[in-house]
Design an enzyme around this catalytic site. Structure first.
Site, mmCIF file in Angstrom:
data_model
loop_
_atom_site.group_PDB
_atom_site.id
_atom_site.type_symbol
_atom_site.label_atom_id
_atom_site.label_comp_id
_atom_site.label_asym_id
_atom_site.label_seq_id
_atom_site.Cartn_x
_atom_site.Cartn_y
_atom_site.Cartn_z
ATOM 1 C CD GLU A 1 -3.106 -0.966 2.143
ATOM 2 O OE1 GLU A 1 -2.813 -0.391 3.207
ATOM 3 O OE2 GLU A 1 -4.204 -1.509 1.937
ATOM 4 C CD GLU B 1 4.081 -21.044 12.159
ATOM 5 O OE1 GLU B 1 4.126 -21.214 13.397
ATOM 6 O OE2 GLU B 1 3.174 -20.398 11.582
#
Length: 294
Positions: free
Chosen positions: A79, A110
């Site tokens: 963004e 992970e």
């Protein structure tokens, strides 16, 4: 047991709540995210103070995380371009499991600290880079591996976790602890833990962009007008900053590729576009300083 994994004693009967009470409970718990971020304001301030000069010197923002935390990092990074015209290559994101993990969980990704180290090292981190490492638990191996690679390269590391004394916050140069406590739905850190991380990322990146002269007053003057809505926004921002009528603002914006900063200087100083760009360059992109130079 970690605070974020501990079942909430307050809402043990959650599955029996009427819908109105269920909705109120889920909303009300989000206020704890705001409180946790506010309690960490000093650490967030330190992060901005340390990061802004590095980014101004040419560094990159690099986000690292797994699951919800990783996706929030991706969101914050992507963004920055439409909001502040920030170059894509200077806002990078690493998500455990790769790009596909943005849309579908990659089991076990992970837990791979070596891959975290290798993924970060592959970006060739430099001393001016700022690496934001996110983990609700604070101990995600992939994130800790990336932290080790970033520190080895001398990049600034900012560790963000939702449990006290978490390794990612303790081992990073700047640790931000967001002690959001147990979730209403136990262990679901996409709830207030995720909200608190989103607030912190918004705050850090936005504050850095303000310090880099991407804002005039509180106006978004370095945005990219890439669609009709954003063209209208550019016109409105230019009018607000200069007092120009809509036709004049739109005309000048068309001549300068809808760069609001340039249009403001042109209209307020009554100078050609080339001169406005030169003034902004001399003022390191600051509209306020450029106006004083004329």
């Amino acid at each position: 047991m970690l605070n974020t994994e501990t079942p909430s004693q307050e809402h043990a009967g959650l599955d029996q709540y009427p819908v109105a009470e269920l909705v109120d409970t889920l909303i009300a718990d989000q206020f704890n995210a705001i409180a946790a971020v506010h309690a960490a304001a000093a650490s967030i301030t330190a992060a901005v103070d340390e990061a802004a000069p590095r980014i101004a010197a040419g560094g990159r923002l690099i986000y690292v995380g797994a699951g919800t935390s990783g996706r929030l990092g991706v969101l914050d990074g992507v963004e920055l371009h439409p909001t502040f015209s920030w170059p894509h290559e200077r806002a990078l994101s690493l998500l455990a499991g790769g790009k596909g993990a943005m849309f579908q969980a990659v089991e076990g990704a992970e837990d791979d600290s070596k891959q975290g180290f290798l993924d970060l090292a592959a970006l060739l981190p430099q001393t001016n880079d700022v690496v934001l490492l996110l983990a609700a638990s604070g101990s995600t191996p992939y994130v800790l591996g990336a932290l080790d690679a970033a520190r080895t390269a001398g990049a600034l590391t900012i560790g963000i976790a939702n449990n006290p004394d978490a390794p990612v916050a303790m081992r990073a140069e700047i640790g931000i602890t967001l002690d959001t406590g147990p979730e209403v739905i136990s262990g679901s850190t996409r709830l207030k833990a995720g909200t608190s991380q989103k607030i912190v990322l918004n705050t850090i990146s936005s504050a850095i962009m303000v310090r880099l002269n991407k804002v005039y007053g509180n106006l978004m003057v370095d945005m990219k007008a890439t669609n009709a809505k954003l063209v209208r926004r550019a016109v409105a921002l230019t009018r607000h900053a200069t007092g120009a009528d809509e036709a004049s603002a739109h005309f000048v914006l068309e001549q300068c590729d809808f760069h609001v900063k340039v249009a403001i200087v042109v209209l307020k100083c009554q100078v050609p576009i080339a001169r406005a760009r030169a003034l902004l360059a001399q003022a390191e992109g600051s509209v306020r300083a450029a106006l004083l130079l004329q």
